[in-house]
Design a protein around this motif. Structure first.
Motif, PDB file in Angstrom:
ATOM      1  N   ALA A 170      45.652  10.453  46.431  1.00 39.92           N
ATOM      2  CA  ALA A 170      45.369   9.760  47.692  1.00 39.92           C
ATOM      3  C   ALA A 170      45.925   8.338  47.643  1.00 39.92           C
ATOM      4  N   ARG A 171      45.763   7.690  46.499  1.00 39.23           N
ATOM      5  CA  ARG A 171      46.329   6.343  46.348  1.00 39.23           C
ATOM      6  C   ARG A 171      47.851   6.408  46.485  1.00 39.23           C
ATOM      7  N   ASP A 172      48.455   7.400  45.845  1.00 38.98           N
ATOM      8  CA  ASP A 172      49.919   7.494  45.858  1.00 38.98           C
ATOM      9  C   ASP A 172      50.482   7.775  47.254  1.00 38.98           C
ATOM     10  N   VAL A 173      49.740   8.515  48.075  1.00 33.89           N
ATOM     11  CA  VAL A 173      50.254   8.746  49.437  1.00 33.89           C
ATOM     12  C   VAL A 173      49.995   7.543  50.342  1.00 33.89           C
ATOM     13  N   GLY A 174      49.269   6.542  49.822  1.00 33.76           N
ATOM     14  CA  GLY A 174      49.071   5.316  50.604  1.00 33.76           C
ATOM     15  C   GLY A 174      47.785   5.285  51.407  1.00 33.76           C
TER      16      GLY A 174
END
Lengths: 370, 370
Positions: free
Chosen positions: A50-54
């Protein structure tokens, strides 16, 4: 509808617990609107994705938050809401679970329950998980808001907060008590799902030539039968009472129908044919209540159907020609008959535009079949 | 599929009795292929209209015909077939009624019954009557051929004649005994119709806010509920036995489901959740049997969805851009959420083309949401 930065500016810091499709989509949308979003998920993998998708930053746990959005699986949502109310004593807590009464029922007696506002954004995708997240997942969709019984007024600040969340993400907030919501979704979502599954189930042991006669009607009726059994068992279990009430009503009609058809089969047909016609008539009447485009009462469109060679560029050419005719397309569907190398493109337009469009397409060399 | 002049050349003079939508469409198609078509209808108005749309000439009654096509209403078809067999002792007689067993059942003992071959072109339109006739109504559609029990061989000359009729009009002939046909249409057409009507009936007395939550799923499941009660009472009465058998099977599943959900509602949930999941699972399995495009087993397409401003020309621009990307559109649907001034265009493509299309549309400035 569009994303609304002014509504987003009212939200303060938002904590999202559960970073699946819905949680991550909310985070992604809010982040794009400049909202500070803190994420939490029991799965480190889901959190990192979730962090990586922003969708936001992992919550360090030492920052005050004004709104907590619980995006946990339906069967643990109530427990997570309880924990979040305890951990964030100033925050409004909402959730996105698709059944609301079960959660509302356990709230009385929970400390801070007056800070919980139920929510149900009516959006979804075929894919799930944080990597399927979309900032625009909620655009134009209803987002049901179920106020706490202790603050039922629409403009109570906590209800306003959840309304702003929905507006920020481009959704349409709809206020509704939890019980009413659950009865509504039983009717418009859960029972149609089950009916589609029950009809499709009949095909499992059908002969090949029989299913070979399937047309667009069967395809439409059963489209949503293509669903996830585990997720639906959770949803239906949580909403068992309203669903079973609608199903029992449906069974009464089904029983009458079976009695009438059995009578016709044995030629004891007094009134039986009328009973069968009544079933179709009632369905037509119910169908007319479904709102159409733009939230207006369902508009009757005229349909113009053109034959489409099955090759790239044909649809573009068709829509170029429709655009040149100055006609607005209200709905469009493309259908291929089994075995046919030609498609039928059905263009729904306002009735007044039908003749114009038929003439324009015919003039452009299209084979208009209706 | 296309109209086939070579097949039409085999037909000789064709008499059409009953010049409604199907009869007049057959006449129109055959006339375009150079076939001599003689028309008859008990209604002088229907006959004159059919002549005026170009479906053929009123039958003077003094010319030998090689094929009679009966397009009478379902409940009088058998009687008309009997009269035509008597009046045209050399001709093959076929019909277009949507239920076949009832007619086949009265044939034994009728003089000339060996010259009757049942037919059911699976085509129709929302409009009816001769003015709605289209020469291409049958293009790419299945046309069921039910041989007489006395000449069941596929290549019997009378069966060949009806096959040539279907091929001439661009349809796909499907040979099937009458009983098997009726069971098949009960399964793929009549029961789905009733299920759609039963689900839609639930909405008649629903509250406005509840129907306001309706989404695409409910719209799809109930689309065919928008049907003519009188016509359907005729069809269902004629096919009562096969329909009631399928409905009774469905009721067994429905009863199990109600028992399971009742148990869940009272927390006696041992095995109940699994029973609910099984219903959804079976539906999914049945759904997978429906053939898709080109008669192949249903292909799983990837879906790329773009936001579409609700104004003329946007669809043309979208399909131009899709065409430029070199991607073939397998299916397309346009959806408007209630209240939204923006549409969602869902483009189904072969899975391998998904990434190409997403990238191409994004590069062209489209808002791709899935």
């Amino acid at each position: 509808m569009s994303l609304d930065p002014a509504a987003a500016a009212e939200l303060g810091t938002v904590r999202i617990v559960g970073t699946g499709l819905l949680g991550a989509s909310i985070g992604l949308g809010l982040r794009g609107l400049g909202v500070r979003v803190l994420l939490h998920d029991p799965s480190p993998t889901a959190l990192a994705l979730a962090r990586d998708v922003g969708a936001g930053e992992p919550d360090p746990g030492d920052e005050p938050v004004s709104l907590v959005v619980v995006g946990a699986p339906p069967d643990v949502t109530a427990e997570v809401v309880r924990a979040e109310l305890a951990a964030h004593p100033q925050a409004t807590v909402t959730d996105v679970a698709s059944v609301k009464g079960q959660i509302a029922a356990v709230m009385p007696g929970i400390p801070g329950a007056e800070r919980y506002v139920g929510g149900h954004p009516m959006a979804g995708r075929e894919r799930s998980g944080p990597t399927a997240a979309r900032a625009d997942l909620f655009l134009g969709r209803p987002w049901v808001v179920c106020p706490s019984p202790s603050s039922p007024e629409r403009h109570h600040p906590r209800n306003e907060t959840v309304r702003m969340l929905a507006l920020a993400l481009g959704a349409m907030p709809v206020f509704m008590p939890a019980g009413e919501h659950d009865e509504a979704v039983a009717l418009v979502s859960h029972v149609p799902q089950l009916a589609a599954s029950l009809v499709a189930s009949r095909l499992v042991r059908a002969a090949d030539p029989a299913v070979g006669l399937a047309g667009q009607g069967l395809r439409d009726v059963t489209r949503i039968a293509d669903s996830d059994p585990v997720l639906w068992a959770q949803i239906l279990s949580a909403n068992a009472a309203p669903v079973v009430n609608v199903l029992k009503d449906l069974r009464v009609d089904l029983d009458h129908l079976i009695v009438a058809l059995d009578a016709l089969r044995h030629d004891e047909a007094v009134g039986a044919r009328a009973a069968v016609a009544q079933v179709i008539h009632n369905g037509r009447e119910g169908r007319e209540r479904i709102p159409g485009k733009h939230g207006d009462p369902q508009t009757r469109y005229a349909v113009v159907t053109a034959l489409l060679p099955d090759s790239p560029g044909e649809l573009a050419r068709l829509f170029d020609d429709i655009g040149e005719a100055g006609v607005n397309v209200e709905e469009f569907s493309l259908e291929h008959s089994p075995g046919a190398r030609v498609g039928l493109g059905s263009v729904s337009v306002l009735p007044a535009a039908r003749d114009v469009l038929e003439a324009a397409l015919t003039a452009k060399g299209w084979h208009v079949v209706s």
